[in-house]
Design a protein around this motif. Sequence first.
Motif: not given
Length: 294
Positions: A45-51
């Motif tokens: 599973g992938v979580w992507t934030g701003e940086d």
Amino acid sequence: MKHSGFVAIVGRPNVGKSTLMNAMVGEKVAIVSNRPQTTRNRIMGVWTGEDSQLVFLDTPGLHTPRTRLGEYMMKAAKDALQGIDALVVMVDATAAGKQDGKIVEDMARYDVKKAIVLNKIDLLPKEALLELIQRYQEAGYDDIVPVSARSGDGVEHLREVLISYMPEGPQYFPGDTITDQPERLICGELIREKALRHLKDEVPHGIGVEMMRIQRQSDTLTEIHATIYCERAAHKGIIIGKHGAMLKQIGQEARADIETLLGTHVHLQLWVKVREDWRNRMDDLRTLGYEDKE
């Protein structure tokens, strides 16, 4: 420059690993049930934030295998520990015992940033939680993080802790990616999840789902044919139920989740067949996606 990396989630069966990953990602990418050993493959599973980007590897529960399927599950769990940037060892705070202690001790040897995550804190008195934190204080981990994966309590704090573990590096996946699992596999897992949820104790471990056909008929309709396998003739009757009621319920609930996943109406047809002792047959394991092709 982003801070990104891979995080393996390990622990004994039924401690809430899949629920935690779903909470972290913000979408349902791994099936969950109250049955031990629900997860059979390594699920990403992938979580992507701003940086930052966190790539989670949900693993089968660590246990002593008694079948070839069990051996495959343990290999999947161990393989997920290769090349990771951080490690999460989950413990059910309401039922922490010797097996958890052994896993915590074994995982402490991995030379990566790591945290013990105490799950289900919403079901535990505060005094008992403090005692548990104290028990693991000298275990050799960077952090001990209490959470409730189901309610979301503590999940954001855990995410912040894990981001702090990540090295500077590239974004491994596009920002809209939430899993590497193909639709075909996820659909089969959703069917198995509904079966696990409704079947009696002796049946679930012998359940496997083979996706026979998944075809988009139009922009608004997908046709899916799948076969549910069990190991005993007596279990087939339980899965079908009186006048087909159980199979109908499994199908209705699975179809609702699959329609959400695919964004189309779904025509789902399910069959039930017996494959005796399939968990120990390599050909059957390959057919159902549980065996390396090498």
